[in-house]
Design a protein around this motif. Structure first.
Motif, PDB file in Angstrom:
ATOM      1  N   GLY A 402       0.855  -1.254   0.091  1.00 49.24           N
ATOM      2  CA  GLY A 402       0.135   0.169   0.017  1.00 49.24           C
ATOM      3  C   GLY A 402       0.748   1.037   0.035  1.00 49.24           C
ATOM      4  O   GLY A 402       0.466   2.260   0.646  1.00 49.24           O
ATOM      5  N   ILE A 403       2.003   1.116  -0.588  1.00 53.30           N
ATOM      6  CA  ILE A 403       2.886   2.451  -0.802  1.00 53.30           C
ATOM      7  C   ILE A 403       2.125   3.243  -1.845  1.00 53.30           C
ATOM      8  O   ILE A 403       2.195   2.830  -3.016  1.00 53.30           O
ATOM      9  N   CYS A 404       2.053   4.578  -1.491  1.00 48.92           N
ATOM     10  CA  CYS A 404       1.603   5.480  -2.526  1.00 48.92           C
ATOM     11  C   CYS A 404       2.089   6.785  -2.623  1.00 48.92           C
ATOM     12  O   CYS A 404       2.291   7.418  -1.638  1.00 48.92           O
ATOM     13  N   ILE A 405       2.664   7.388  -3.899  1.00 51.95           N
ATOM     14  CA  ILE A 405       3.330   8.303  -3.962  1.00 51.95           C
ATOM     15  C   ILE A 405       2.642   8.923  -5.192  1.00 51.95           C
ATOM     16  O   ILE A 405       2.590   8.718  -6.307  1.00 51.95           O
ATOM     17  N   GLY A 427       2.624  -1.054  -4.568  1.00 51.39           N
ATOM     18  CA  GLY A 427       2.102   0.070  -4.289  1.00 51.39           C
ATOM     19  C   GLY A 427       1.901   0.764  -5.634  1.00 51.39           C
ATOM     20  O   GLY A 427       1.843   0.053  -6.843  1.00 51.39           O
ATOM     21  N   ALA A 428       1.592   1.884  -5.745  1.00 48.18           N
ATOM     22  CA  ALA A 428       1.273   2.701  -6.921  1.00 48.18           C
ATOM     23  C   ALA A 428       1.853   4.132  -6.840  1.00 48.18           C
ATOM     24  O   ALA A 428       2.142   4.705  -6.006  1.00 48.18           O
ATOM     25  N   GLN A 435      10.925   8.816 -12.587  1.00 50.75           N
ATOM     26  CA  GLN A 435       9.908   7.589 -12.661  1.00 50.75           C
ATOM     27  C   GLN A 435      10.165   6.521 -11.754  1.00 50.75           C
ATOM     28  O   GLN A 435      11.273   6.200 -11.599  1.00 50.75           O
ATOM     29  N   PRO A 436       9.145   6.193 -10.760  1.00 51.02           N
ATOM     30  CA  PRO A 436       9.662   5.174  -9.568  1.00 51.02           C
ATOM     31  C   PRO A 436       9.809   3.916 -10.044  1.00 51.02           C
ATOM     32  O   PRO A 436       9.694   3.579 -11.332  1.00 51.02           O
ATOM     33  N   LEU A 440       6.131   0.131  -8.113  1.00 52.74           N
ATOM     34  CA  LEU A 440       5.252   1.134  -7.829  1.00 52.74           C
ATOM     35  C   LEU A 440       4.621   1.780  -9.327  1.00 52.74           C
ATOM     36  O   LEU A 440       4.851   2.428  -9.702  1.00 52.74           O
ATOM     37  N   ALA A 441       3.585   0.844  -9.432  1.00 55.30           N
ATOM     38  CA  ALA A 441       3.077   0.995 -10.830  1.00 55.30           C
ATOM     39  C   ALA A 441       2.749   2.156 -11.188  1.00 55.30           C
ATOM     40  O   ALA A 441       1.725   2.677 -10.299  1.00 55.30           O
ATOM     41  N   ASP A 442       2.835   2.852 -12.264  1.00 56.84           N
ATOM     42  CA  ASP A 442       2.572   3.885 -12.835  1.00 56.84           C
ATOM     43  C   ASP A 442       0.900   4.202 -13.144  1.00 56.84           C
ATOM     44  O   ASP A 442       0.504   3.160 -13.756  1.00 56.84           O
ATOM     45  N   GLN A 443       0.460   4.890 -12.660  1.00 52.85           N
ATOM     46  CA  GLN A 443      -1.064   4.972 -12.827  1.00 52.85           C
ATOM     47  C   GLN A 443      -1.411   6.238 -13.593  1.00 52.85           C
ATOM     48  O   GLN A 443      -0.545   7.153 -14.127  1.00 52.85           O
ATOM     49  N   ASP A 444      -2.599   5.946 -14.217  1.00 46.80           N
ATOM     50  CA  ASP A 444      -3.261   7.348 -14.776  1.00 46.80           C
ATOM     51  C   ASP A 444      -2.969   8.390 -14.188  1.00 46.80           C
ATOM     52  O   ASP A 444      -3.315   8.910 -12.928  1.00 46.80           O
TER      53      ASP A 444
END
Length: 472
Positions: A402-405, A427-428, A435-436, A440-444
């Protein structure tokens, strides 16, 4: 006329108290109304005394340990009659450790300096903290803190930018030279207490941690300047430890260790004690600490850390912005951590999570006690001159989740082939530069990520009272 009438009533009341408690005449002295001071407090005090009324000598040489003890003992009689204020006037007041009482305000004049005694016998040994199982830095007991108290209600340490100087160089040298058989004392430590305010002071050269509320609730640290050489040892700024409802705001910290370190006990001792730190708000903080973190969570976090919020933070020449420090054997949890509005200059790391912080209280830790790190949210941050954007090291048997940046821009100090280093995390991210890592999957980029809580914590509703004392 109204003021004179009020003064006469106070004098009559003081004489009645004198007859009832058989107190000394000096304790009922009244001074002209022009000698007044104003201060913010949890509660305004009905009685005031000066340290000089109890033999205090502010020459920078004479010990005032007995004077502080006598003054506070006297004011303890007023706990149920509005409480008391101890005024520390201009001067340099050497003292060893002394204990506080409930319903007490200590007020330091702007030209008052409380100096920690250089006589180690004036820092008596006390028992280790039960959630640590031993002294933090050495087995066995620990030295008393300079200003301390336990099982108290409604304690205020404040002033007009007065100074508390721990004169810590002696302690730092002994620690470096391995000459201490026990853990250093802290500058201020308040235990098992409720409703604590520490405000509007300068704290300098602490022997070790500066402000250590532990096993306590409803704690406000406000408008504090903390200064120590960046080469000093263990001079953490503010360390809420197994505390609930904490507010830290408008503080400036230069330290040889973490500016803020949130804790809750060590290994199995913290697990067994079972008192987490939760509901903490940190705002408008400036930190300088080249070898440590702006805000650290752990490493002693075995009782758990939950619901920490940090906003409007400035970090300058600091090793990391937010650091989570834990390891197998710690157990416990770090979860629901929210940070936003950070401005950072000259950082080695911005984000740092460590699942291999291997210091242990002793050899009795449980190797199956896996800490939980979950729901860590960072957003709306800028940083320049960054060496490493993120070093995020989870635990293979217990990944950090649940890591979110979101909405974070970091300008790298030099070209790095690997600005991020991530292992065992999930996370995301969105709108993060550079770019992470792939975990930490890159989201929209238009997605709403990493929400910061909209509600207020209970401690944010605590309002301080504007008080005036005429008889100091």
């Amino acid at each position: 006329m109204e003021l004179q009438t009020s003064k006469r009533r106070s004098q009559i009341l003081c004489l009645l108290v004198f007859g009832f408690l058989n107190l000394r005449r000096a304790e009922c002295q009244f001074y002209p109304a022009s000698r007044s001071l104003s201060y913010q407090s949890t509660n305004c005090r009905a009685y005031s005394v000066s340290l000089t009324d109890f033999g205090g000598i502010g020459d920078g040489v004479t010990s005032n340990t007995k004077a502080f003890a006598a003054a506070i003992s006297n004011l303890s009689h007023y706990q149920h009659m509005g409480g008391g204020l101890l005024y520390v006037p201009p001067g340099r007041w050497v003292t060893g450790s002394f204990n506080l009482t409930s319903s007490l305000t200590i007020f330091l004049h702007r030209d008052a300096v409380i100096l920690g005694s250089q006589n180690m016998n004036e820092w008596p040994l006390i028992d280790p903290l039960p959630s640590y199982g031993r002294g933090r830095d050495a087995p066995g007991g620990r030295y008393s803190s300079l200003i301390m108290g336990s099982n108290l209600t409604d304690v205020v340490i404040t002033g007009d930018r007065g100074t508390i100087d721990g004169q810590g160089a002696m302690w730092w040298d002994k620690f470096r030279n391995d000459e201490l058989k026990h853990t250093c004392g802290y500058l201020i430590e308040i235990m098992f207490s409720n409703l604590i305010l520490i405000s509007n002071l300068r704290l300098v050269n602490s022997p070790s941690w500066n402000v250590h509320p532990v096993y306590s609730s409803n704690v406000v640290v406000k408008g504090i300047t903390i200064l120590a050489p960046v080469t000093s040892t263990k001079t953490d700024g503010i360390n809420p430890d197994s505390c609930t409802n904490v507010r830290i705001e408008d503080c400036y910290i230069v330290s040889g260790n973490d500016c803020i370190a949130i804790k809750s006990g060590w290994d199995k001792y913290g697990i067994d004690f079972g008192m987490p730190t939760k509901h903490v708000i940190i705002r408008r903080l400036t930190c300088i600490s080249p070898d440590s973190a702006t805000i650290a969570l752990g490493s002693e976090m075995s009782g758990g850390i939950q619901d920490v919020r940090a906003e409007d933070i400035t970090a300058i020449n600091t090793q990391s912005a937010v650091r989570i420090k834990t390891a197998i054997g710690r157990g416990g949890f770090v979860k629901d951590i929210f940070a936003k509005g950070f401005t950072m200059h000259n950082m080695y790391y911005v984000f740092w999570m460590t699942g291999t912080y291997g210091q242990h209280a002793d050899d009795h830790f449980d190797p199956n006690a896996i800490p939980i790190v979950h729901n860590i949210n960072y957003r709306d941050m800028v940083a320049e001159n960054v060496t490493i954007a993120g070093k995020l090291e989870g635990i293979e048997k217990g990944p950090f989740t649940g890591i979110c940046i979101s909405n974070v821009t970091m300008e790298m100090f030099e070209s790095k082939k690997l600005p991020w280093n991530c292992t065992y995390i999930e996370g995301a991210s969105t709108k993060v530069t550079p770019q992470p890592c792939s975990s930490l999957a890159d989201q929209d980029p238009y997605a709403s990520l990493c929400p910061y809580p909209a509600d207020k914590l209970p401690i944010e509703y605590l309002e301080l009272k504007e008080c005036i004392s005429y008889d100091v």
